[in-house]
Write a protein that holds these residues in place. Sequence first.
Motif, PDB file in Angstrom:
ATOM      1  N   GLY A 143     -12.583  34.683 -20.151  1.00 30.20           N
ATOM      2  CA  GLY A 143     -12.336  34.139 -21.472  1.00 30.20           C
ATOM      3  C   GLY A 143     -10.865  33.939 -21.764  1.00 30.20           C
ATOM      4  N   HIS A 144     -10.583  33.040 -22.707  1.00 26.42           N
ATOM      5  CA  HIS A 144      -9.240  32.796 -23.207  1.00 26.42           C
ATOM      6  C   HIS A 144      -9.302  32.765 -24.725  1.00 26.42           C
ATOM      7  CE1 HIS A 144      -9.295  30.884 -19.162  1.00 26.42           C
ATOM      8  NE2 HIS A 144      -8.087  31.390 -19.061  1.00 26.42           N
ATOM      9  N   THR A 145      -8.187  33.072 -25.348  1.00 25.71           N
ATOM     10  CA  THR A 145      -8.128  33.046 -26.802  1.00 25.71           C
ATOM     11  C   THR A 145      -7.160  31.972 -27.274  1.00 25.71           C
ATOM     12  OG1 THR A 145      -8.636  35.405 -26.964  1.00 25.71           O
ATOM     13  CG2 THR A 145      -7.612  34.365 -28.884  1.00 25.71           C
ATOM     14  N   LEU A 146      -7.629  31.131 -28.179  1.00 29.55           N
ATOM     15  CA  LEU A 146      -6.814  30.077 -28.783  1.00 29.55           C
ATOM     16  C   LEU A 146      -6.456  30.461 -30.216  1.00 29.55           C
ATOM     17  CD1 LEU A 146      -8.929  26.958 -27.747  1.00 29.55           C
ATOM     18  CD2 LEU A 146      -6.824  27.750 -26.670  1.00 29.55           C
ATOM     19  N   ARG A 147      -5.275  30.024 -30.655  1.00 29.11           N
ATOM     20  CA  ARG A 147      -4.879  30.174 -32.055  1.00 29.11           C
ATOM     21  C   ARG A 147      -4.940  28.796 -32.710  1.00 29.11           C
ATOM     22  NH1 ARG A 147       0.791  33.257 -32.067  1.00 29.11           N
ATOM     23  NH2 ARG A 147       0.433  33.224 -34.340  1.00 29.11           N
ATOM     24  N   LEU A 148      -5.715  28.681 -33.761  1.00 27.91           N
ATOM     25  CA  LEU A 148      -5.833  27.428 -34.507  1.00 27.91           C
ATOM     26  C   LEU A 148      -5.086  27.599 -35.822  1.00 27.91           C
ATOM     27  CD1 LEU A 148      -9.681  26.923 -33.975  1.00 27.91           C
ATOM     28  CD2 LEU A 148      -7.806  26.027 -32.555  1.00 27.91           C
ATOM     29  N   VAL A 149      -4.140  26.691 -36.091  1.00 26.54           N
ATOM     30  CA  VAL A 149      -3.268  26.844 -37.252  1.00 26.54           C
ATOM     31  C   VAL A 149      -3.228  25.538 -38.027  1.00 26.54           C
ATOM     32  CG1 VAL A 149      -0.964  27.469 -38.055  1.00 26.54           C
ATOM     33  CG2 VAL A 149      -1.858  28.468 -35.944  1.00 26.54           C
ATOM     34  N   ALA A 150      -3.365  25.638 -39.348  1.00 33.12           N
ATOM     35  CA  ALA A 150      -3.212  24.479 -40.232  1.00 33.12           C
ATOM     36  C   ALA A 150      -2.647  24.990 -41.559  1.00 33.12           C
ATOM     37  CB  ALA A 150      -4.539  23.771 -40.452  1.00 33.12           C
ATOM     38  N   GLY A 151      -1.404  24.633 -41.839  1.00 32.78           N
ATOM     39  CA  GLY A 151      -0.766  25.158 -43.036  1.00 32.78           C
ATOM     40  C   GLY A 151      -0.627  26.669 -42.959  1.00 32.78           C
ATOM     41  N   ARG A 152      -1.111  27.360 -43.978  1.00 34.21           N
ATOM     42  CA  ARG A 152      -1.046  28.829 -43.975  1.00 34.21           C
ATOM     43  C   ARG A 152      -2.302  29.454 -43.376  1.00 34.21           C
ATOM     44  NH1 ARG A 152       1.493  30.262 -49.969  1.00 34.21           N
ATOM     45  NH2 ARG A 152       3.497  29.173 -49.681  1.00 34.21           N
ATOM     46  N   ARG A 153      -3.221  28.647 -42.977  1.00 32.45           N
ATOM     47  CA  ARG A 153      -4.488  29.159 -42.452  1.00 32.45           C
ATOM     48  C   ARG A 153      -4.407  29.286 -40.931  1.00 32.45           C
ATOM     49  NH1 ARG A 153     -10.270  25.957 -42.890  1.00 32.45           N
ATOM     50  NH2 ARG A 153     -11.572  27.559 -41.886  1.00 32.45           N
ATOM     51  N   GLU A 154      -4.902  30.396 -40.411  1.00 33.31           N
ATOM     52  CA  GLU A 154      -4.921  30.602 -38.956  1.00 33.31           C
ATOM     53  C   GLU A 154      -6.176  31.351 -38.560  1.00 33.31           C
ATOM     54  OE1 GLU A 154      -2.545  33.050 -35.422  1.00 33.31           O
ATOM     55  OE2 GLU A 154      -1.448  32.428 -37.231  1.00 33.31           O
ATOM     56  N   GLU A 155      -6.785  30.911 -37.453  1.00 28.46           N
ATOM     57  CA  GLU A 155      -7.931  31.612 -36.878  1.00 28.46           C
ATOM     58  C   GLU A 155      -7.760  31.692 -35.369  1.00 28.46           C
ATOM     59  OE1 GLU A 155     -11.831  30.373 -37.940  1.00 28.46           O
ATOM     60  OE2 GLU A 155     -11.384  30.176 -40.090  1.00 28.46           O
ATOM     61  N   ARG A 156      -8.353  32.710 -34.784  1.00 28.82           N
ATOM     62  CA  ARG A 156      -8.375  32.864 -33.329  1.00 28.82           C
ATOM     63  C   ARG A 156      -9.786  32.627 -32.832  1.00 28.82           C
ATOM     64  NH1 ARG A 156      -3.606  35.887 -31.307  1.00 28.82           N
ATOM     65  NH2 ARG A 156      -2.224  36.159 -33.117  1.00 28.82           N
ATOM     66  N   VAL A 157      -9.889  31.855 -31.771  1.00 32.48           N
ATOM     67  CA  VAL A 157     -11.194  31.491 -31.227  1.00 32.48           C
ATOM     68  C   VAL A 157     -11.253  31.885 -29.751  1.00 32.48           C
ATOM     69  CG1 VAL A 157     -12.735  29.581 -30.678  1.00 32.48           C
ATOM     70  CG2 VAL A 157     -11.479  29.572 -32.837  1.00 32.48           C
ATOM     71  N   ALA A 158     -12.290  32.608 -29.354  1.00 30.27           N
ATOM     72  CA  ALA A 158     -12.497  32.973 -27.950  1.00 30.27           C
ATOM     73  C   ALA A 158     -13.305  31.884 -27.261  1.00 30.27           C
ATOM     74  CB  ALA A 158     -13.224  34.310 -27.860  1.00 30.27           C
ATOM     75  N   VAL A 159     -12.837  31.476 -26.097  1.00 31.91           N
ATOM     76  CA  VAL A 159     -13.523  30.447 -25.309  1.00 31.91           C
ATOM     77  C   VAL A 159     -13.788  31.031 -23.929  1.00 31.91           C
ATOM     78  CG1 VAL A 159     -13.428  28.107 -24.402  1.00 31.91           C
ATOM     79  CG2 VAL A 159     -12.286  28.647 -26.559  1.00 31.91           C
ATOM     80  N   ASN A 160     -15.044  31.088 -23.528  1.00 33.40           N
ATOM     81  CA  ASN A 160     -15.429  31.700 -22.256  1.00 33.40           C
ATOM     82  C   ASN A 160     -15.859  30.650 -21.245  1.00 33.40           C
ATOM     83  OD1 ASN A 160     -15.082  34.324 -23.318  1.00 33.40           O
ATOM     84  ND2 ASN A 160     -17.122  34.239 -24.242  1.00 33.40           N
TER      85      ASN A 160
END
Length: 425
Positions: A316-333
């Motif tokens: 798996g790898h982890t991505l950081r998704l960012v837009a303005g002040r919002r951020e989420e981390r998504v795991a992709v396997n």
Amino acid sequence: MNKNDMGKIFRPADILVPANCDMSKWSVIACDQFSSQPGYWDDLDRYVGDAPSTLRLMLPEAYLKQRDPFAEAKTINATMRRYLDGGVFRTLPQSYVYLERTQPDGKVRRGIMVALDLEAYDYAAGSASPIRATEGTVEERLPPRVRVRRDAPLEMPHIMVLMDDKRNGVLGSLDAKKSALPPVYDFDLNCGGGHLRGWQIGGSDAAALEREMDAYTQEIRERYEGTAPAMFAIGDGNHSLAAAKNCWEEIKKAGLPPERLEGHPARFSLVELVNIHDDAIGFEPIHKVLFGTDAEAFIDAARAFWAERSRSSGAGHTLRLVAGRREERVAVNGLTIGQLIGAAEEFSQGYIAAHGGQVDYIHNDDTALEMAGRSGGAATLLPRMEKDELFPSIIRSGPFPKKSFSIGHAEDKRYYLECRRIQES
């Protein structure tokens, strides 16, 4: 090129270095850095002023949309001739240069300036040549570079070529004897680039280096027996070297006799050769940053995209998704790092096609986050690639997707310094 010619993939050259210049103004960072930060280049322009500088021998990509590349190429080539005629250079005849770059973080990266035989290099996806591209070539990025090189009397490289020298035989042999080599330069780089020292390698020292190169290529053949291994890989400057290859192919079609083609200066390209196992070599991700788009919908669309592509098993790898002040981390396997990078490019291009905007490729985490926080900005921050994955991946599946990784941070990139004539006298 058969295996008995492998030691001649790299050769010494008549290397040109400044004779009596302010080296901190002469040497500037590669043209493809800070491409979305013209302020960096504006400040550098003011610092250099009228002093001789490699800044006057190239067009920063930050200015590509502001300036006419045709007119810039003519100005650049005229400046090259003026520097040649005006005594700006001195020549290191038939030499290599061993260099040590102290990076801003204090680590020392070692390299050798060598002339690469373009006959041993092919950037095509299915290449089996000894020297291969690490990333896919973006054809539309080649014309400005080809235009400058085609009529240029000089080249000045920011190309870095990687070798997979686990025993450190090539560079280690030079580190042990540098105190006995003639010094060439020793100065601080501008704009926080660290420090640079270089030593000339010629005569018997050059012959000893070539023996180490032969030993390295033999080791690679044994390691990947039964395949057509990549002896070397382009770590930086893929497009500049591809442009040099295109110009060389044009010359070959001109009908010159074989004896002129054999030693034609445009057959070779000056590059810095580094070891992927050097402690100072680290791969940094290149992030996908979107400008002028619908940032509100970005993270939800990205999360849905990656949910479709993630698999139930596999690394798996982890991505950081960012837009303005919002951020989420998504795991992709279940995706290799190359597949992950390719999918991130696919999503970015698809998103701007649907929502407008443009994408840029940013090396530094903090810079990407700052840009993604602007109005209409968003970004996918990618994970770091392990460097031991590079050579086996290239041998198995060819180049990585375009803009996959960077060697170090932007400030660590190679600065222009050495030059070489590429036209027949």
